[in-house]
Design an enzyme around this catalytic site. Structure first.
Site, PDB file in Angstrom:
ATOM      1  N   GLY A  54       0.142   4.627   0.462  1.00  0.00           N
ATOM      2  CA  GLY A  54      -0.777   5.649   0.395  1.00  0.00           C
ATOM      3  C   GLY A  54      -1.231   5.918  -1.352  1.00  0.00           C
ATOM      4  N   GLY A  60      -4.731   1.172   5.892  1.00  0.00           N
ATOM      5  CA  GLY A  60      -4.541  -0.291   5.505  1.00  0.00           C
ATOM      6  C   GLY A  60      -5.166  -1.313   6.054  1.00  0.00           C
ATOM      7  N   ASP A  61      -6.207  -1.024   7.115  1.00  0.00           N
ATOM      8  CA  ASP A  61      -6.914  -1.884   7.618  1.00  0.00           C
ATOM      9  C   ASP A  61      -8.610  -2.235   6.386  1.00  0.00           C
ATOM     10  OD1 ASP A  61      -5.191  -1.640   9.897  1.00  0.00           O
ATOM     11  OD2 ASP A  61      -6.691  -0.827  10.931  1.00  0.00           O
ATOM     12  N   GLY A  68      -2.531   4.590  -4.215  1.00  0.00           N
ATOM     13  CA  GLY A  68      -2.820   3.354  -4.392  1.00  0.00           C
ATOM     14  C   GLY A  68      -1.979   1.993  -3.964  1.00  0.00           C
ATOM     15  N   SER A  86       0.758  -0.869   0.239  1.00  0.00           N
ATOM     16  CA  SER A  86       0.349   0.304  -0.032  1.00  0.00           C
ATOM     17  C   SER A  86       0.615   1.281  -0.026  1.00  0.00           C
ATOM     18  CB  SER A  86      -0.767  -0.122   1.336  1.00  0.00           C
ATOM     19  OG  SER A  86      -0.339  -0.262   2.095  1.00  0.00           O
TER      20      SER A  86
END
Lengths: 309, 309
Positions: free
Chosen positions: A219, A248-249, A222, A217
């Site tokens: 930020g 992120g989760d 994408g 990931s």
């Protein structure tokens, strides 16, 4: 059901203060509490997407009780947390109302005894047969062996349950060696694991270390996925400003839900990117707005190539 | 027994962090918890001095439970806290290990309903007949009327129990008007009450507003007492560096214990000053070292004059 594991659950507390000035006294103007720890956040998003989800990990003390009470109010999430003697940690996010910035204070968590760690492993193995996928999320509390995730990855693989690992540092390094199906590091975690700050190279290196698929990931840029089926990059429609807490989760929940729905990689990445972006855009930290999410689904770009057979 | 009232009890949490940097994330290296709120601190010192002490006020939620469990471990303190629905507040002291400075975050406290406030008043009136003195301490939680201390002062006077009031702002202003036996403002509270920054003038003015005796705590300069029996000034032997947390509460415990022991004012002030100074000198915030206290008892200077009959 989908199983999420949060060994270091938390009571996430947010304080709003007019302005944070170190070495002075502050009257907190607003206090909010919610169940925390990455796996619990992932579970909440999965439940919002309509999936049956069970959470396990550790709970203890008065803070653990509050976490469990708050979970009871989360529809669709089944609580299978394992009791420990030490108290569940608190995390405190102090939001400066003047600047909007957040200062974070994270307690280390309870010290887990070898007996408690064994009891958890038994509970986890009992849950695996009814699980369609498992997510292993977040930091390890004191006392849990640093190789814990390797043990849990191997148990999931032995039970033929797809397993996603989302952690950092040495726990990630050891866990990756046990060959999880997916890891979802951010740029920093990926650099720490591989020593490379170049995302594509680092992602490929993480696969060589044992991860079947790596979804990095990046930020606002994408996701970058390198998998046995091919490699893809998904990009949100525009750079969104907002609170990255829980983004992120939300991506993990997107990947996992699309995996159990047997969607191909480009659709998994679209869903993960839309959920993650909708979470950043939400005024409530860690929540996502369904309307924004559904609108974003049509605006995420995925480019990539399928591996030649 | 001596009764202390803490309407806004607290779970006092101390976090040690290597260095506090706003708008970044911190891993807390050490977490300690203790029962808090001024009246609970006063009670702990009274118990350490060998007095029987009962604490009342409000307790609620998971934090209230922890406060009560910790109180159970405090020998000599009887728990007569009254339950409320809202959770007892937390206070967080973040100690920067680099500088030793503390940043304080105080939650406002539970919202007390009119029914809960009535229930407290009944419990308080039931405790008064067996009390030799009562201390009313600290801030009011939301929902409790700002005139609360005036009501509690009047009830104590009606029961002929000596009453000490230690609060600030409007709660102090209203409480003083009900003619408490002693108030113990610090310089700032005294200036806020009277508009005067000149301690002697302000202390005399506070008496005119209704307090029978005023003991102003002037930090390292000791105590200034203006009473119907005379006026005195007590001074610690030397300017001590340390943590002033709990110094005011130790002074209250000193005044109150000496009052029930029927000691004359100079001895009351000596004890209060020695306790307060020993608390500042203690390495543990809010605690006092008995050896230091006993040694200081012989080194506090009291000067003053008895009022002409």
């Amino acid at each position: 059901m989908i199983l999420t594991v949060t060994l270091n659950t938390a009571l996430d507390i947010t304080y709003r203060v007019p302005a944070l000035r170190p070495h002075t006294s502050h009257r907190v103007s607003e206090v909010t509490e919610r169940p925390g720890g990455k796996g619990l956040n992932v579970a909440r998003v999965l439940a919002a997407l309509g999936h049956e989800v069970t959470v396990t990990g550790f709970t203890g003390g008065a803070t653990g009780q509050v976490v469990q009470e708050l979970l009871t109010g989360a529809p669709g999430v089944v609580d299978a947390l394992v009791p420990v003697t030490g108290p569940t940690r608190r995390t405190i996010a102090v939001v400066d109302e003047q600047t909007g910035d957040t200062t974070q204070l994270n307690e280390p968590g309870p010290t887990v005894t070898p007996t408690e760690w064994s009891a958890f492993q038994e509970a986890y193995e009992d849950l695996l047969p009814s699980s369609t996928a498992v997510a292993l999320c977040g930091s390890l509390p004191p006392g849990v062996p640093v190789g814990a995730y390797a043990v849990l990855v191997r148990a999931a693989k032995a039970a033929e349950v797809p397993v996603l690992l989302d952690t950092s540092g040495e726990a990630l390094r050891r866990g990756v060696a046990a060959r999880p199906d997916i890891i979802k590091p951010n740029a920093e975690e990926l650099a720490e694991l591989t020593g490379s700050h170049e995302p594509l190279r680092a992602t490929q290196d993480a696969r060589r270390r044992g991860a079947r698929s790596v979804v990095a990931s990046l930020g606002s840029q994408g996701l970058l996925a390198v998998t046995p089926e091919g490699r893809w990059r998904s990009t949100p429609p525009s750079r969104l400003h907002g609170n990255p807490t829980g983004a992120g989760d939300a991506a993990v929940a997107g990947l996992l839900s699309a995996l159990v729905e047997k969607l191909p990689w480009p659709e998994r990445l679209t869903r993960a990117t839309a959920l993650s972006t909708a979470t950043v855009a939400s005024p409530v930290a860690g929540e996502f707005d369904r309307g924004t999410y559904e609108e974003l689904l049509g605006r995420v770009t995925v480019t990539g190539e399928v591996t030649a057979a």
